[in-house]
Write an enzyme that holds these catalytic residues in place. Sequence first.
Site, PDB file in Angstrom:
ATOM      1  N   PHE A  31    -113.495  42.347  90.649  1.00 34.69           N
ATOM      2  CA  PHE A  31    -112.641  43.291  89.939  1.00 34.69           C
ATOM      3  C   PHE A  31    -113.411  44.185  88.973  1.00 34.69           C
ATOM      4  CE2 PHE A  31    -109.982  39.733  91.110  1.00 34.69           C
ATOM      5  CZ  PHE A  31    -108.930  40.379  91.748  1.00 34.69           C
TER       6      PHE A  31
ATOM      7  N   LYS B  46    -119.209  45.867  80.481  1.00 32.79           N
ATOM      8  CA  LYS B  46    -118.390  45.257  81.512  1.00 32.79           C
ATOM      9  C   LYS B  46    -117.248  46.213  81.822  1.00 32.79           C
ATOM     10  CE  LYS B  46    -119.314  40.477  80.115  1.00 32.79           C
ATOM     11  NZ  LYS B  46    -118.686  39.189  79.772  1.00 32.79           N
TER      12      LYS B  46
ATOM     13  N   ASP C  22    -120.680  27.529  83.955  1.00 38.85           N
ATOM     14  CA  ASP C  22    -121.852  28.065  84.643  1.00 38.85           C
ATOM     15  C   ASP C  22    -123.021  28.179  83.681  1.00 38.85           C
ATOM     16  OD1 ASP C  22    -123.407  29.010  86.662  1.00 38.85           O
ATOM     17  OD2 ASP C  22    -122.528  31.014  86.740  1.00 38.85           O
TER      18      ASP C  22
END
Length: 864
Positions: free
Chosen positions: A582, A616, A720
Amino acid sequence: MMRHLSDSLFLPLIVIQLLGTVTSQVNPGVCRYALGMSSGQISDEDISASSQWSESTAARYGRLDGEEGDGAWCPEITGEPDHLKEFLQIDLRSLHFITLVGTQGRHAGGMGNEFAQMYKIKYSRDGSRWISWRNRQGKQVIEGNRNTYDIALRDMQPPIIARLVRFMPVIDHSMNVCMRVELYGCEWLDGLVSYNAPAGQQMNLPAYPVYLNDSVYDGAIIYSMTEGLGQLTDGVCGEDDFTLSHVHNGWPGYDYVGWNNDSFPGGSVEIMFEFDRIRNFTSMKVHCNNMFSRHVKAFQQVVCHFRSDSDWETTPLAFSPVEDEKNPSARFITVKLANHMASAIKCQFYFADAWMLFSEITFQSDTAMYNTTPPSTPKPGTSPPPSPEDDPTHKVDDSNTRILIGCLVAIIFILVAIIVIILWRQVWQKMLEKASRRILDDELTASLSIQSETFSYNHTSNRPGTAGEQESNSTYERIFPLGPDYQEPSRLICKLPEFPQNSEEPASAAAAASKSTTQTVVQDGAPHYAEADIVNLQGVTGGNTYAIPAVTMDLLSGKDVVVEEFPRKLLTFKEKLGEGQFGEVHLCEAEGMQEFINEDYLLDVPEGQPVLVAVKMLRSDANKNARNDFLKEIKIMSRLKDPNIIRLLAVCIYSDPLCMITEYMENGDLNQFLSRHEPEGQLALLSNASTVSFGDLCYMATQIASGMKYLSSLNFVHRDLATRNCLVGKNYTIKIADFGMSRNLYSGDYYRIQGRAVLPIRWMSWESILLGKFTTASDVWAYAVTLWEILNFCKEQPYSQLTDEQVIENTGEFFRDQKRQIYLPQPVLCPDSLYKIMLNCWRRNAKERPSFQELHRALLDLQP
């Protein structure tokens, strides 16, 4: 093979010794089989409840590890003050000896958040008289669950003898409750429903009093004990020295019920035993103390009367044991009952000295088999076979020669049988191991396929998977170890959290969660019992997902956005760092950034010079849910203020595409940074390579621990954590980020299924891969792998000698915990103390792993 044969020769000696040793009929340490809630052996019609919130939360859904219906039994909570009105009832159809109970909350694939923090238990042997269970200290309330998914096992001390059991959640109306339960034990072969006896008395020794009362008797106690069971049937035999106790914190004499001869003019104590039906009795065993130095002896004689219907038999049975004044050991005395048919037995036990002390009385009837030792391979509904001494069909031959021949033949048969069993078990064990590995591999493949289709990474909820269904051919499933705090689920694989299958939608449940409703409608029209207390946020790159408790969300995002709108024209794009489903992440230079950031944050850049930032960007065609999540993430990120976490500097949200501007460190990510350096030493001097000292490595690792300590304090789970997601600034400053997955550079660090990079399996804990559980404890596991990378200067991928499939297989070894799992080796630069910390982070039990606060403190202590 020779070792097994030597073992087989030794086993008959044990068998012969056991045949000569009489033990209690029920051993609480062995009688711990699942009685059928999880397996379905207990039918739906035998499970009932006081009420239900809806048809989808009816009593039949209250099965441990089950996810049918809405995932648990949930009562209809009213405003009434009676907090023990609700109950879940189980009918076992016959008397059972219950030693353990297990409870769970309602997980429902991650949508549930209801569990009982405390509960009580009531039980009944006949359905008319209900008894409140109390532990040996008199406490009724049992500690329940702390979350919706872990199984809380609690030992019943004392055990329960019952047919009907009720779980009664303690409800304080501050939260809703739901329960899934299981009972563990074995069938009560005695059939004894009560014994009536004089109340136990107190012995006054010179140093202290000894209380010989029946402290766990569940009937009425005034001058006598009536209509109950207690210490004489709890499976615990007293010590040779009756002033000692098997029970922790038990007082002197706790294990025994005792009487003084002076209190009984007739010289005997009468005990009446009531049974569930007419039985054919072969023997009675009475465990007596014989500490004659304290004027305690076994009974001199016992006279028993039998009642089959309403009348007592006119001819009693009498038995006199041999008096023993040489051996002070406590012992079982076996009284042969000559196959009398009775539903009640009344026995007068005559004193042989001033005191008479009993700790256990058991009965053998019909051709029942006795739970004295664990079976090697328990079959459905079976228990270990009786010894010849207990077998009613065993007859004594008067011929010594025949007895000797019979014993020799029996020993030979036992030897042959044991050898055959050993050989058979070796073959069978290998077959089972291969089968289990094959099943595990199949289930892992299926589980990982589901994850690859639906899972997106970095920040996510502290939300485990749900217990999967696993068929079993065994009626009983044994539960070990015996510890009351044992929390691990008994199933092999749990279902993974469910995420939307449509690639057009974000891999998040934010749309449903943000509604915070308690009732939704499903396809069958039944209402769901759900309280959405988890807020999931789609990460801005499309590859990230934040999920935190709603309470934390409210605290973090309760104010207006406190970051400034930044002019897009002042951004100069330098490099595309990565992309996701996205959005994208770009490396940019921002001019005049100092004017737009908060006063509490100072950029380490000379005034007038452009600032290196990461932008971002959400694609303009992203759907409404992704846009909403993007804005929520901005609110949360604006509140994250920690020196070791990448910080939000500004935003561009007045027009598309929506942008979030964060810090970017000038030295790039830690993985690339360390791979360009060498450890200090002669080799580095000869090659003229850039070096990093061990102290600097510890300093960087300490900063990562500090940043994760901050995230975990807010209930964030990173999912992560790795060197690729840590950025390096001046003077070895470290800040944790989340760009790694979106970069093609690190696609090899993620396990690929069907062409998609989805799982960083080499950094993941075993429960994250197998059970879908992601918690702070799984982040701790990943931190130790990250630390291993740092100490190896990122020259090698974790488990580089293993393929991805072998890494997953090794994860199965962690689950099985048979000491065959492979750990990452100790790096050359790693001292023993630091490697020990890493091993603690890789403990199988997540609860035993250190917290980030503890890790941060330990790393500070290790710094030079």
